[in-house]
Scaffold this motif. Sequence first.
Motif, PDB file in Angstrom:
ATOM      1  N   LYS A 244       0.996  -1.143  -0.113  1.00 26.60           N
ATOM      2  CA  LYS A 244      -0.077  -0.152   0.110  1.00 26.60           C
ATOM      3  C   LYS A 244       0.753   1.067   0.004  1.00 26.60           C
ATOM      4  N   THR A 245       0.317   2.431  -0.778  1.00 23.64           N
ATOM      5  CA  THR A 245       1.191   3.304  -1.053  1.00 23.64           C
ATOM      6  C   THR A 245       0.203   4.711  -0.866  1.00 23.64           C
ATOM      7  N   ASN A 263      -5.260   6.393 -12.212  1.00 17.58           N
ATOM      8  CA  ASN A 263      -6.585   5.509 -12.639  1.00 17.58           C
ATOM      9  C   ASN A 263      -6.482   5.196 -14.068  1.00 17.58           C
ATOM     10  N   ASP A 264      -6.331   6.392 -14.968  1.00 14.80           N
ATOM     11  CA  ASP A 264      -6.037   6.358 -16.277  1.00 14.80           C
ATOM     12  C   ASP A 264      -4.822   5.387 -16.853  1.00 14.80           C
ATOM     13  N   ARG A 265      -3.990   5.387 -15.942  1.00 11.88           N
ATOM     14  CA  ARG A 265      -2.561   4.706 -16.239  1.00 11.88           C
ATOM     15  C   ARG A 265      -2.696   3.139 -16.004  1.00 11.88           C
ATOM     16  N   GLY A 266      -4.024   2.951 -15.329  1.00 14.76           N
ATOM     17  CA  GLY A 266      -4.310   1.650 -14.992  1.00 14.76           C
ATOM     18  C   GLY A 266      -4.003   1.201 -13.349  1.00 14.76           C
ATOM     19  N   PHE A 267      -3.651   2.115 -12.666  1.00 14.45           N
ATOM     20  CA  PHE A 267      -3.457   1.872 -11.167  1.00 14.45           C
ATOM     21  C   PHE A 267      -4.720   2.106 -10.480  1.00 14.45           C
ATOM     22  N   ASN A 268      -4.673   1.384  -9.168  1.00 14.45           N
ATOM     23  CA  ASN A 268      -5.959   1.395  -8.398  1.00 14.45           C
ATOM     24  C   ASN A 268      -5.926   2.205  -7.252  1.00 14.45           C
ATOM     25  N   ALA A 269      -6.481   3.720  -7.595  1.00 17.83           N
ATOM     26  CA  ALA A 269      -6.165   4.620  -6.779  1.00 17.83           C
ATOM     27  C   ALA A 269      -7.336   5.290  -6.279  1.00 17.83           C
ATOM     28  N   ALA A 270      -7.225   5.935  -4.860  1.00 20.12           N
ATOM     29  CA  ALA A 270      -8.468   6.589  -4.318  1.00 20.12           C
ATOM     30  C   ALA A 270      -7.826   7.867  -3.721  1.00 20.12           C
ATOM     31  N   GLY A 291      -7.880  -3.142   1.163  1.00 20.06           N
ATOM     32  CA  GLY A 291      -6.867  -3.459   0.115  1.00 20.06           C
ATOM     33  C   GLY A 291      -7.719  -3.547  -1.111  1.00 20.06           C
ATOM     34  N   LYS A 292      -8.639  -2.911  -1.089  1.00 22.12           N
ATOM     35  CA  LYS A 292      -9.461  -2.647  -2.567  1.00 22.12           C
ATOM     36  C   LYS A 292      -8.742  -1.738  -3.565  1.00 22.12           C
ATOM     37  N   LYS A 293      -8.160  -0.636  -2.740  1.00 28.45           N
ATOM     38  CA  LYS A 293      -7.347   0.263  -3.246  1.00 28.45           C
ATOM     39  C   LYS A 293      -6.165   0.166  -2.646  1.00 28.45           C
ATOM     40  N   ASP A 294      -4.978   0.361  -3.466  1.00 24.54           N
ATOM     41  CA  ASP A 294      -3.838   0.108  -2.810  1.00 24.54           C
ATOM     42  C   ASP A 294      -2.903   1.378  -3.128  1.00 24.54           C
ATOM     43  N   ILE A 295      -3.462   2.446  -3.500  1.00 16.54           N
ATOM     44  CA  ILE A 295      -3.109   3.580  -3.533  1.00 16.54           C
ATOM     45  C   ILE A 295      -3.729   4.751  -3.069  1.00 16.54           C
TER      46      ILE A 295
END
Length: 481
Positions: A244-245, A263-270, A291-295
């Motif tokens: 997690k970051t 998110n546009d780059r494919g990462f899972n961010a909130a 852990g549903k979002k790791d950023i």
Amino acid sequence: MTFSDLGIEPDMVEALATKGIFEPFPIQEQTIPLALGGQDIIGQAKTGTGKTFGFGLPLIQRLGLHPEPGVKALVVVPTRELCVQVTEDLELAASNRDVTIVSIYGGKAYEGQIEQLKAGAQIVVGTPGRLLDLASQRLLSLANVEVMVLDEADKMLDLGFLSDIEKLFAQTKPTRHTMLFSATMPGPIVALARRFMTRPIHIRASDPDEGLTQANIKHIVYRAHALDKDEVVGRILQAEGRGKTVIFTRTKRAAAKLVEELNDRGFNAAAVHGDLNQEQRERAMAAFKAGKKDILIATDVAARGIDVNDVTHVINHTVPDDHDTYLHRAGRTGRAGKTGIAVTFVDWADMHKWALINRALEMGIPEPVETYSSSPHLYTDLDIPEGSKGRLKATPIPKVEKEASRPPRERERTRTRSNGSGGSGGSGGERRERTERAERPAGENATTSGEGGAAKRRRRRRRSGGSGTASEASGNGAAAE
């Protein structure tokens, strides 16, 4: 040493054990025995070293197994996120007791909080503004508070809560037990302690030979170009072993922009920032913890409430304003004795800020190395696989761009087929109009084309041969031909 050795009762020891918490941290070892005896305490320890249980366990134990209904303990915190986090920790410790804990903070409806107070909650964890609001409406009484705690007191001073804290103290009885905890202890906090505490003991839980920064956190500082930062972040997010970051931005707008970009780059961010309502902020935090979002992208308002043990990286998208803010940001990783990595980007215009932080924390990095997304040392410093790019998936090409990239003849054939399909853009009237324009001389097309051209021709057809001037009649004849 165990919690039992410190005098904590078995039911709470068992509750902590269910979460794998068996051994106390240094700040807990030093504060718990004193707090159980009712000693006023100023506890100072680095972020992520267990301050919440340092005051929470004695607080709950002193209330007893079955305390009477009504507010007996008050914990004041600076932010909503920290309010939720402290409440969860206290609920864990009190899970085997007949104790009710309520969170009181803004951004949520009053009704649920008022109902819990009326039901007899014994411990209140809240932010100053909402606490005073309910107290002014006589919905919250602090007259019987036996224990009062200020958590992250330095941040409350930064946010301008000093006068509110004074009002809260004034509503409690002078004989209360008072504890004050924070990672940093500026002068105004010590002055506050002298005014509202009785012979407090100042406890610093740190190794005298240890620097101000945590030894279990690796600090990396880069001088980065603003236009290349997102690409650098995308590559760091692909580092080996990254969990997690948390990424900190200076402004709410920057946080919103960055979460969209990642998110546009494919990462899972909130994201968590001030432009989101409380429900959105809590939903983002819950997704991150689960852990549903790791950023998680956050502004400093959320820095004190992110207590997640498995955060491996913290990235400062912009350099913090001061060294205290840096410590609290970096302290989101390396919690509970684990290791972590803190990466800071310094813009050219912010070198003066970094110079002050570097000097105050004695980090020994006066000149951050100039770094770009293609810099070889970026990969070696952060264990990024060779050839990684800052994007997990290709950016989808918008439909307009796809259409423009096709040959003109193919585009025309597609339009002709769609116009002949009977849709709104391909009516029979429009096809006849294009046919008429093609058959008319070029000069006439020029005069009758464009907006209103079809209307003029319709008026000419409606006119009779004898109406109008001779030139109009001849024009009508030409149109009929």
